[in-house]
Design an enzyme around this catalytic site. Structure first.
Site: not given
Ligand code: NAP
Length: 344
Positions: A130, A242
Site C-alpha cells: 500500500c 497512509h
Molecule cells: N490493508 C491494506 O492496506 C493492504 C494493502 C495492500 C495489501 N494488503 C494485503 O491484502 C491481504 C488482505 O489484507 P486485509 O487487510 O484485507 O486482511 P484482513 O482484514 O485480516 O482479512 C483477511 C481475509 O483473508 C481471509 N482468509 C484468511 N485465511 C484464509 C484462508 N485460509 N482461506 C481463505 N481465506 C482466508 C479472511 O477470511 P476469514 O474472515 O474467513 O478469516 C479475510 O477475508 C494481505 O495479504 C495484506 O497484506 C493489504
C-alpha cells in the site's frame, strides 16, 4: 457477455472494499463470488445493493472464473494462486507472495500498465504494498520530467493496513484507556493507541524492516531500478489512510511550481497545496477517496535539485482494492482477456 469474478478474502478489509469498488465502477461482471476461509461459510457481505453469502475457498471450483481478486494473505496466496491460475483464471494478488517473482508483473496502472502483458507466464499479477502504490503514482510524473536519483521517505501508516483485527485493537485500546481498563496488545509490538510504532513487518539483518525493504524493492521494479530509496515506516493510530513525507533528489532541475503543474495533470493525482493554515490533505480526508493527494510541495535547498512532498491516500483503495480493480480493467481494455464461455 460479462466476466465471472471471484473475490478471495471477501470478509476482510481489502476484500470488502473490492466488492464496493466493483459495484461503484460498474465492473463488467455477470457474476461476483465472495470467498473466504471455511470459518466464514455463509457470512453475508454487501455487493452494491445485493448481499452475497461467502463460500469456502477450500472447496470452490474455479473452472468458470475469469478473474480472481486475491486478498487473503501471503501463505494462502502461495498455495492457491498457482492452482487458480492453472484453472484458467487471471489472479490479481494483494499479498507480497509474488511481487518479487520475475515471471509476475507488479503493476500500478498509472505507472507501468504496459508491463501487464507479462502476466501469461503464471496467470498471476501482483499488486504492490500500500505505501509503494501511492508513492509511485506521485513519483512517476516527476521522474519523467527530471529523473529521480534518490528518495528518502517516512511513512505514517494507518492500522487498517494491518487487517481488520488491527483496527479492532486500536478501537479497544482507545476505549480501555478512556475507562481506565487494562490495555491488551496482540497485533502490534507495542501499544498503538496514543502512540506511534516504528516497526512494520519483520526486522531484516541490516536493521531495516521488511516493509521498508518492500518500498525500496517495489519502487525499483515498478518505476526504475536505478532509483535509490531509503524508508522509515511507522504505524500511527489512524484507522484509514497512509501519509508519507517524501524527499526527492533529481538529476535535472525542477521547481516547486513546475512540480505542482505536472502533478495537477498526472493520472491518479490530486494536488491540494494552498500554503495556508489547513491547506493540505490529511488521512481523515483521503479515506474513502480514490485519488493520491499531494500537498506541501516545496524545494529542498539542501541538495542541488530537490523537492519535498506530502503524499496521502486511502490504503484500502489505491493501496489495495482500487489498484487491483484498475489492473483488471487494464486487462480488459487492452483485450488481454475475454470472458470464458459459460455452460448454459
Ligand atoms: N490493508 C491494506 O492496506 C493492504 C494493502 C495492500 C495489501 N494488503 C494485503 O491484502 C491481504 C488482505 O489484507 P486485509 O487487510 O484485507 O486482511 P484482513 O482484514 O485480516 O482479512 C483477511 C481475509 O483473508 C481471509 N482468509 C484468511 N485465511 C484464509 C484462508 N485460509 N482461506 C481463505 N481465506 C482466508 C479472511 O477470511 P476469514 O474472515 O474467513 O478469516 C479475510 O477475508 C494481505 O495479504 C495484506 O497484506 C493489504
Amino acid at each position: 457477455m460479462g466476466y465471472k469474478v471471484a473475490v478471495v478474502g471477501a470478509t476482510g478489509n481489502v476484500g470488502r472494499e473490492m466488492l464496493d469498488i466493483l459495484a461503484e465502477r460498474r465492473f463488467p461482471a455477470d457474476e461476483v463470488v465472495a470467498l473466504a476461509s471455511s470459518r466464514s461459510l455463509g457470512t453475508e457481505v454487501s455487493f452494491g445493493d445485493k448481499i452475497l453469502k461467502c463460500k469456502s475457498l477450500e472447496t470452490y471450483d474455479f473452472s468458470g472464473v475469469d478473474i480472481c481478486l486475491m486478498s487473503a494473505g501471503g501463505a494462502v496466496s502461495k498455495e492457491w494462486s498457482p492452482k487458480i491460475g492453472a484453472a484458467g483464471a487471471v489472479v490479481i494478488d494483494n499479498s507480497s507472495a509474488w511481487r518479487y517473482d520475475s515471471d509476475v508483473p507488479l503493476i500500478v496502472p498509472e505507472v507501468n500498465a504496459d508491463a501487464i502483458v507479462g502476466f501469461s507466464k503464471r496467470n498471476i499479477i501482483a499488486n504492490p504494498n500500500c505505501s509503494t502504490a501511492q508513492l509511485v503514482v506521485a513519483l512517476k510524473p516527476l521522474h519523467d520530467k527530471a529523473r529521480i536519483l534518490r528518495v528518502v521517505v517516512s511513512t505514517y501508516q494507518s492500522v487498517s493496513g494491518a487487517g481488520k483485527e488491527a483496527m479492532d485493537e486500536l478501537f479497544a485500546q482507545t476505549r480501555a484507556i478512556f475507562v481506565s481498563d487494562s490495555v491488551e496488545t496482540k497485533n502490534f509490538p507495542k501499544r498503538i493507541a496514543f502512540n506511534v510504532i516504528p516497526e512494520i513487518d519483520v526486522f531484516m539483518e541490516d536493521g531495516f524492516t521488511k516493509e521498508e525493504w518492500k518500498m525500496m524493492a517495489e519502487t525499483k521494479k515498478i518505476l526504475d531500478p536505478k532509483i535509490k530509496l531509503t524508508a522509515t515506516c511507522v504505524r500511527v493510530p489512524v484507522f484509514i489512510g497512509h501519509s508519507e513525507a517524501v524527499n526527492i533528489e533529481f538529476e535535472n532541475p525542477i521547481s516547486a511550481d513546475e512540480a505542482r503543474d505536472i502533478l495537477r495533470e498526472a493520472p491518479g493525482c490530486l494536488v491540494i497545496d494552498k500554503r495556508e493554515r489547513g491547506g493540505y490533505i490529511t488521512p481523515h480526508e483521503a479515506a474513502g477517496e480514490d485519488a493520491t493527494y499531494i500537498s506541501r510541495i516545496r524545494e529542498d535547498a539542501t541538495v542541488e535539485h530537490g523537492l519535498v512532498l506530502w503524499v496521502v491516500a486511502d490504503n484500502l483503495r489505491k493501496g489495495a482494492a482500487l489498484n487491483a480493480i484498475q489492473i483488471a480493467e487494464a486487462l480488459i481494455n487492452r483485450k488481454l482477456i475475454a470472458p470464458k464461455k459459460k455452460a448454459a
